[in-house]
Scaffold this active site. Structure first.
Site: not given
Ligand code: 13P
Length: 250
Positions: A10, A12, A95, A97, A167, A173, A214
């Protein structure tokens, strides 16, 4: 029937078209022998480039969101038909976010998932609890609600076209990975809910559930060794070809 692992990046809000060209070109030879399904989910502006470059390879391309309407007055949104026309196969939906910053709800996740499926896209539906919810012993309650909401009215014939990504918000992150045991037991809760909503065989054989948060070259192996974990949704580590390939080739 074993569930085939699926590793998805992803990106982002990262990578210009030029950066996409460089990253995908580096990635193609590094993951060509992968035993898993490999997907990269990119910003809308990079999709055409990613699809073009990955033609004839084992890398599939996904978007990071999709609107539920076929077309109309929804400024800034993208329809499933537009994605299909580009050659996109997957789409991330719900997601954390999007839920945190853009008001995404279980109901909108459900609408987006249905529209994606109707157009032939494969949704990667994200669920996960916040730290506050975990500390308040609300993990099962939150996940049951998110899963039931996301799958409302979705037929069991569609289950092989859907991926769930677990997740935990506190692991995204942050560098804090869920331990393999926590990830595994929480995914078991999700699979149990799918069993209730559909059937034991459906949950066991048809539903692929990824872990995300992560995940990186160092921890992928122990996470993927867990029986409930069918893959990963990778943020930060998907932005470097070598790192992502090491996750894919765990
Ligand atoms: P990270 O791997 O940067 O923690 O992000 C995970 C994520 O949100 C994947 O959709």
């Amino acid at each position: 029937m074993a569930r085939k692992p699926i590793i998805a990046g992803n990106w982002k809000m990262n990578n210009t078209i030029a950066e996409t060209k460089a990253l995908v070109t580096d990635l193609i030879p590094l993951v060509k022998d992968s035993a898993c399904d490999v997907v990269i989910c990119t910003p809308y502006t990079d999709l055409a480039t990613a699809v073009e470059l990955t033609k004839g390879t084992n890398i599939k391309v996904g978007a990071e969101n999709v609107h539920w309407a076929e077309k109309g007055a929804f400024t800034g949104e993208i329809s499933a038909k537009m994605l299909v026309e580009l050659g996109v196969e997957y789409v991330i939906i719900g997601h954390s976010e999007r839920r945190q910053y853009f008001g995404e709800t279980d109901a909108t996740v459900n609408q987006r998932a249905k529209a994606a499926l109707a157009a032939g896209l494969k949704p990667i539906i994200c669920v996960g609890e916040t730290l506050e919810e975990r500390e308040g012993n609300k993990v099962k309650e939150v996940l049951d609600r998110q899963v039931a909401g996301a799958f409302e009215g979705i037929d069991k014939e569609e289950l092989t076209n859907i991926v769930i990504a677990y997740e935990p918000v506190w692991a995204i992150g942050t560098g804090k990975t869920a331990t393999p045991e926590i990830a595994d037991e929480t995914i078991a809760i999700i699979r149990k809910k799918m069993e209730e909503l559909y059937c034991p065989k459906c949950a066991e054989e048809k539903v692929r559930i990824q872990y995300g948060g992560s995940m990186n070259p160092k921890n992928v192996k122990e996470l993927m060794a867990m029986p409930q974990i069918d893959g990963g949704l990778i943020g930060g580590a998907s932005l470097k070809a070598v790192d992502f390939s090491q996750v894919v080739n765990y």
